[in-house]
Design an enzyme around this catalytic site. Structure first.
Site, PDB file in Angstrom:
ATOM      1  N   ASP A  84      -8.797   6.695   2.213  1.00  0.00           N
ATOM      2  CA  ASP A  84      -8.064   5.610   1.553  1.00  0.00           C
ATOM      3  C   ASP A  84      -8.749   4.246   1.715  1.00  0.00           C
ATOM      4  O   ASP A  84      -9.359   3.975   2.751  1.00  0.00           O
ATOM      5  CB  ASP A  84      -6.661   5.563   2.169  1.00  0.00           C
ATOM      6  CG  ASP A  84      -5.653   4.858   1.282  1.00  0.00           C
ATOM      7  OD1 ASP A  84      -5.783   4.955   0.053  1.00  0.00           O
ATOM      8  OD2 ASP A  84      -4.735   4.227   1.824  1.00  0.00           O
ATOM      9  N   HIS A  85      -8.595   3.405   0.713  1.00  0.00           N
ATOM     10  CA  HIS A  85      -9.095   2.021   0.761  1.00  0.00           C
ATOM     11  C   HIS A  85     -10.545   1.949   1.228  1.00  0.00           C
ATOM     12  O   HIS A  85     -10.887   1.171   2.133  1.00  0.00           O
ATOM     13  CB  HIS A  85      -8.214   1.149   1.667  1.00  0.00           C
ATOM     14  CG  HIS A  85      -6.913   0.761   1.007  1.00  0.00           C
ATOM     15  ND1 HIS A  85      -6.840  -0.121  -0.044  1.00  0.00           N
ATOM     16  CD2 HIS A  85      -5.646   1.159   1.255  1.00  0.00           C
ATOM     17  CE1 HIS A  85      -5.571  -0.251  -0.427  1.00  0.00           C
ATOM     18  NE2 HIS A  85      -4.831   0.519   0.337  1.00  0.00           N
ATOM     19  N   HIS A 183       1.061  -4.823   1.039  1.00  0.00           N
ATOM     20  CA  HIS A 183       0.788  -4.038   2.241  1.00  0.00           C
ATOM     21  C   HIS A 183       1.402  -4.671   3.499  1.00  0.00           C
ATOM     22  O   HIS A 183       1.566  -5.880   3.578  1.00  0.00           O
ATOM     23  CB  HIS A 183      -0.733  -3.930   2.475  1.00  0.00           C
ATOM     24  CG  HIS A 183      -1.410  -3.008   1.509  1.00  0.00           C
ATOM     25  ND1 HIS A 183      -2.200  -3.463   0.472  1.00  0.00           N
ATOM     26  CD2 HIS A 183      -1.429  -1.657   1.433  1.00  0.00           C
ATOM     27  CE1 HIS A 183      -2.678  -2.433  -0.202  1.00  0.00           C
ATOM     28  NE2 HIS A 183      -2.224  -1.319   0.357  1.00  0.00           N
ATOM     29  N   HIS A 211       1.067   1.283  -3.834  1.00  0.00           N
ATOM     30  CA  HIS A 211       0.628   0.972  -2.457  1.00  0.00           C
ATOM     31  C   HIS A 211       1.665   0.070  -1.796  1.00  0.00           C
ATOM     32  O   HIS A 211       2.485  -0.546  -2.465  1.00  0.00           O
ATOM     33  CB  HIS A 211      -0.738   0.267  -2.494  1.00  0.00           C
ATOM     34  CG  HIS A 211      -1.872   1.227  -2.677  1.00  0.00           C
ATOM     35  ND1 HIS A 211      -2.795   1.484  -1.695  1.00  0.00           N
ATOM     36  CD2 HIS A 211      -2.198   2.031  -3.711  1.00  0.00           C
ATOM     37  CE1 HIS A 211      -3.658   2.387  -2.132  1.00  0.00           C
ATOM     38  NE2 HIS A 211      -3.321   2.726  -3.364  1.00  0.00           N
ATOM     39  N   SER A 214       5.898   0.886   2.297  1.00  0.00           N
ATOM     40  CA  SER A 214       6.741   0.643   3.481  1.00  0.00           C
ATOM     41  C   SER A 214       7.721  -0.492   3.248  1.00  0.00           C
ATOM     42  O   SER A 214       8.813  -0.496   3.816  1.00  0.00           O
ATOM     43  CB  SER A 214       5.871   0.282   4.688  1.00  0.00           C
ATOM     44  OG  SER A 214       5.088   1.372   5.070  1.00  0.00           O
ATOM     45  N   VAL A 234       2.471   5.281   1.996  1.00  0.00           N
ATOM     46  CA  VAL A 234       3.275   4.732   3.102  1.00  0.00           C
ATOM     47  C   VAL A 234       2.426   4.684   4.366  1.00  0.00           C
ATOM     48  O   VAL A 234       1.842   5.704   4.763  1.00  0.00           O
ATOM     49  CB  VAL A 234       4.500   5.639   3.365  1.00  0.00           C
ATOM     50  CG1 VAL A 234       5.332   5.083   4.525  1.00  0.00           C
ATOM     51  CG2 VAL A 234       5.347   5.816   2.112  1.00  0.00           C
TER      52      VAL A 234
HETATM   53  O1  G3H Z   1      -2.811   2.774   1.110  1.00  0.00           O
HETATM   54  C1  G3H Z   1      -1.901   2.715   1.959  1.00  0.00           C
HETATM   55  C2  G3H Z   1      -0.611   2.121   1.666  1.00  0.00           C
HETATM   56  O2  G3H Z   1      -0.715   1.237   0.623  1.00  0.00           O
HETATM   57  C3  G3H Z   1       0.209   1.741   2.844  1.00  0.00           C
HETATM   58  O3  G3H Z   1       0.859   0.489   2.732  1.00  0.00           O
HETATM   59  O4  G3H Z   1       1.265   0.177   5.145  1.00  0.00           O
HETATM   60  O5  G3H Z   1       2.354  -1.269   3.489  1.00  0.00           O
HETATM   61  O6  G3H Z   1       3.043   1.112   3.673  1.00  0.00           O
HETATM   62  P1  G3H Z   1       1.946   0.097   3.822  1.00  0.00           P
HETATM   63 ZN    ZN Z   2      -2.800   0.638   0.171  1.00  0.00          ZN
END
Ligand code: G3H
Ligand code: ZN
Length: 283
Positions: A84-85, A183, A211, A214, A234
């Site tokens: 991811d990312h 995020h 994204h 959370s 999440v």
């Molecule tokens: O790519 C991961 C997510 O976008 C997690 O975002 O930590 O704000 O839930 P978050």
């Molecule tokens: Zn993210």
């Protein structure tokens, strides 16, 4: 059970009109908690390791990837492994060899033309190696301590016409969009732009990714899936659960030293959070 792919989970979710939740893995306990939560909910899930998490592990992808893959294989829930990312091309290039069937390449901090050019190159590389590629257009924001973007900041939200052109030119398999989430939120107070989600859904032929979930309340996540969001990412909610449980245990047991004593409630708290998010998905 054998590890599944994000491509497969997302494809099945699209056909069923539901979503797929993807959870960030930082430690072995995160991976175990995602597997436990998915088993409890009777749902598939994506285990995702971010470039930031790789950096936390000394820049070494292999150990945390191997541990996460082993947890997925030992689980009775269908679990996929996603990187991811990713901002460093060399890390993306390491993904197929470490068991990742999917990657998010994140060039969202770059100007549009540069984002498009590098994402097209990385997508072509991914596809040559059988990897499903997600990318971001617009700016979800909030990563690495960056303040959340204001709701009316120009250039932050994803533009539907630009998104359609970006998907056509890059060849990506899924698009992360900026529609009001941010995020690293520890309160679930984000308000999504559902009109924009609907316009993006109509303009973009690939699945959309939310994204920063959370910080998004339950009813907003349900509405976002109904409007066409598919992959729901999440991360922070797991860390809030983990750290809250550790803090509570250590406050009650100030002389404790065995990490297993506080990691057990931490892992249990994360598993409960995972099951809670999975319970929001329709179908
Ligand atoms: O790519 C991961 C997510 O976008 C997690 O975002 O930590 O704000 O839930 P978050
Ligand atoms: Zn993210």
């Amino acid at each position: 059970m054998p590890v599944v792919s994000t491509r497969e989970l997302v494809g099945t979710a699209v056909a069923a009109g539901t979503g797929v939740a993807a959870f960030n893995v930082i430690t072995l306990e995160h991976a175990e908690a995602v597997a436990e939560g998915a088993e409890r909910a009777g749902r598939p899930a994506v285990l995702q390791i971010s470039e930031n998490a790789v950096r936390f592990h000394g820049g070494r992808l292999a150990p945390i990837a191997a541990a996460t893959l082993a947890v997925a294989r030992a689980s009775t829930a269908p679990l996929a492994l996603h990187l991811d990312h990713v901002v460093t091309p060399e890390l993306l290039e390491a993904a197929p060899g470490e068991g990742f069937g999917s990657v998010m390449f994140d060039a969202s901090a770059l100007p549009y033309e540069e984002n498009l050019a590098v994402t097209a190159r990385m997508t072509a590389y991914g596809h040559r190696h059988g990897v499903w590629v997600e990318a971001e257009l617009g700016r979800v924001g909030g990563k690495d301590g960056e303040p959340p973007p204001g709701a009316h900041t120009p250039g932050v939200r994803t533009d539907p016409d630009e998104a359609a052109a970006y998907v056509a030119k890059t060849g990506i398999d899924a698009l992360a969009v900026a529609v009001g989430s941010s995020h690293a939120m520890t309160e679930r107070t984000a308000a999504l732009d559902h009109g924009l989600i609907a316009r993006l859904r109509a303009a973009v032929p690939v699945p959309l990714v939310l994204h920063g979930s959370s910080g998004v309340p339950d009813h907003e996540i349900r509405a976002a899936i109904a409007a066409g969001m598919v992959k729901i990412n999440v991360g922070t909610a797991l860390n809030t659960a983990f750290t809250g449980a550790v803090r509570e245990y250590l406050a009650a047991h100030p002389r404790a030293v065995d990490p297993r004593k506080h990691l057990v409630p931490a892992r249990e708290a994360m598993a409960g959070t995972v099951a809670g998010f999975l319970g929001l998905l329709p179908g």
